[in-house]
Scaffold this motif. Structure first.
Motif, short mmCIF file in Angstrom:
data_model
loop_
_atom_site.label_atom_id
_atom_site.label_comp_id
_atom_site.label_asym_id
_atom_site.label_seq_id
_atom_site.Cartn_x
_atom_site.Cartn_y
_atom_site.Cartn_z
N ASP A 5 100.47 5.65 -108.12
CA ASP A 5 101.22 5.21 -106.94
C ASP A 5 100.51 4.11 -106.16
OD1 ASP A 5 103.14 7.11 -107.62
OD2 ASP A 5 102.27 8.63 -106.31
N GLY A 6 99.85 3.20 -106.88
CA GLY A 6 99.22 2.05 -106.24
C GLY A 6 97.83 2.30 -105.69
N VAL A 7 97.27 3.49 -105.89
CA VAL A 7 95.90 3.76 -105.45
C VAL A 7 95.07 4.16 -106.66
CG1 VAL A 7 96.53 4.38 -103.08
CG2 VAL A 7 96.40 6.16 -104.82
N THR A 8 93.75 3.96 -106.55
CA THR A 8 92.87 4.19 -107.69
C THR A 8 91.77 5.19 -107.35
OG1 THR A 8 93.27 1.89 -108.38
CG2 THR A 8 91.40 3.02 -109.38
N LEU A 9 91.54 6.08 -108.29
CA LEU A 9 90.43 7.03 -108.25
C LEU A 9 89.41 6.53 -109.26
CD1 LEU A 9 89.35 10.05 -107.67
CD2 LEU A 9 90.50 10.60 -109.80
N VAL A 10 88.13 6.43 -108.86
CA VAL A 10 87.08 5.98 -109.77
C VAL A 10 85.95 6.99 -109.83
CG1 VAL A 10 87.59 3.51 -109.53
CG2 VAL A 10 85.96 4.58 -107.99
N VAL A 11 85.32 7.07 -111.02
CA VAL A 11 84.22 8.00 -111.26
C VAL A 11 83.17 7.27 -112.09
CG1 VAL A 11 83.54 10.21 -112.26
CG2 VAL A 11 85.82 9.95 -111.28
N ASP A 12 81.90 7.34 -111.67
CA ASP A 12 80.82 6.72 -112.42
C ASP A 12 80.56 7.53 -113.70
OD1 ASP A 12 78.19 8.52 -112.01
OD2 ASP A 12 79.40 8.54 -110.18
N PRO A 13 79.92 6.93 -114.72
CA PRO A 13 79.72 7.61 -116.01
C PRO A 13 78.91 8.90 -115.93
CG PRO A 13 79.22 5.28 -116.21
CD PRO A 13 79.45 5.54 -114.76
N MET A 14 77.87 8.95 -115.09
CA MET A 14 77.07 10.17 -114.98
C MET A 14 77.92 11.31 -114.43
SD MET A 14 75.17 12.56 -113.20
CE MET A 14 75.25 12.00 -111.52
N SER A 15 78.69 11.04 -113.40
CA SER A 15 79.54 12.07 -112.81
C SER A 15 80.68 12.46 -113.74
CB SER A 15 80.12 11.58 -111.48
OG SER A 15 79.08 11.33 -110.55
N TYR A 16 81.20 11.47 -114.48
CA TYR A 16 82.34 11.73 -115.35
C TYR A 16 82.03 12.80 -116.40
CZ TYR A 16 86.37 11.03 -118.31
OH TYR A 16 87.52 11.24 -119.02
N GLN A 17 80.80 12.84 -116.89
CA GLN A 17 80.47 13.84 -117.91
C GLN A 17 80.64 15.26 -117.38
OE1 GLN A 17 76.37 13.54 -119.21
NE2 GLN A 17 75.66 13.18 -117.13
N TYR A 18 80.49 15.45 -116.06
CA TYR A 18 80.68 16.77 -115.46
C TYR A 18 82.13 17.00 -115.01
CZ TYR A 18 75.60 16.80 -115.28
OH TYR A 18 74.28 16.74 -115.61
N LEU A 19 82.88 15.90 -114.88
CA LEU A 19 84.25 15.99 -114.36
C LEU A 19 85.32 15.89 -115.44
CD1 LEU A 19 83.81 13.78 -111.18
CD2 LEU A 19 84.27 16.24 -111.24
N ALA A 20 84.96 15.58 -116.67
CA ALA A 20 85.96 15.45 -117.73
C ALA A 20 86.79 16.73 -117.81
CB ALA A 20 85.27 15.18 -119.07
N GLY A 21 88.09 16.57 -117.83
CA GLY A 21 89.00 17.71 -117.89
C GLY A 21 89.37 18.25 -116.52
N SER A 22 88.84 17.67 -115.46
CA SER A 22 89.09 18.16 -114.10
C SER A 22 90.35 17.57 -113.49
CB SER A 22 87.91 17.83 -113.19
OG SER A 22 86.76 18.49 -113.61
N GLU A 23 90.80 18.23 -112.44
CA GLU A 23 91.94 17.77 -111.66
C GLU A 23 91.47 17.52 -110.23
OE1 GLU A 23 96.22 19.60 -111.33
OE2 GLU A 23 94.88 20.62 -109.93
N VAL A 24 91.75 16.32 -109.71
CA VAL A 24 91.46 15.99 -108.32
C VAL A 24 92.75 16.15 -107.54
CG1 VAL A 24 90.66 14.21 -106.72
CG2 VAL A 24 89.64 14.39 -109.01
N ASP A 25 92.73 17.04 -106.55
CA ASP A 25 93.93 17.39 -105.80
C ASP A 25 93.63 17.32 -104.31
OD1 ASP A 25 96.54 18.24 -105.35
OD2 ASP A 25 96.20 20.30 -106.00
#
Length: 115
Positions: free
Chosen positions: A66-86
C-alpha cells in the motif's frame, strides 16, 4: 487485495502498513521506511526494534504494501524469516508486533525472544 504482503518469508500485514502510512502522513516524509531489527539483550536474549529510516542498503530485505515499505537488514532477517509484522490495538496499548515462528521462548512483554 489480501490482508498481507510478502517478500521471501516476511509478512507485512495490512494493519501494520496502514499504521505506517498514517505515521508517515503525520511526519510529512514519504521517503521514510519502517525498519525492523534485532538486538541482543532483553529478558529472553534478543529484542525486536522498530525505527523509521530514509535509507535502504542494497542487501536489505524489503516488503512493500500500500505504498509503504518495511525493511530488514541481513543479520536481523536471519532471525525474522517466516515472521509476520503486524499492528495491534488493545486494552494494553497499541504497538507493532512480530509473530515469529523461529522464537522458542518469548517473554511477557512480547518484545523479547530466544531461538
Amino acid at each position: 487485495m489480501s490482508d498481507t504482503a510478502q517478500a521471501a518469508d516476511l509478512v507485512f500485514t495490512n494493519a501494520a502498513a496502514n499504521k505506517v502510512k498514517s505515521l508517515l502522513e503525520e511526519e510529512q516524509n514519504d521517503k521514510l521506511k519502517l525498519r525492523v531489527y534485532i538486538t541482543g539483550g532483553g529478558c529472553a536474549g534478543f529484542s525486536y526494534g522498530f525505527t523509521f529510516d530514509e535509507n535502504m542498503a542494497d542487501d536489505d530485505a524489503a516488503v512493500e504494501r500500500d505504498g509503504v515499505t518495511l525493511v530488514v537488514d541481513p543479520m536481523s532477517y536471519q532471525y525474522l524469516a517466516g515472521s509476520e509484522v503486524d499492528y495491534k490495538e488493545g486494552l494494553q496499548g497499541s504497538q507493532f508486533v512480530i509473530n515469529n515462528p523461529n522464537a522458542t521462548t518469548t517473554c511477557g512483554c512480547g518484545s523479547s525472544f530466544s531461538i
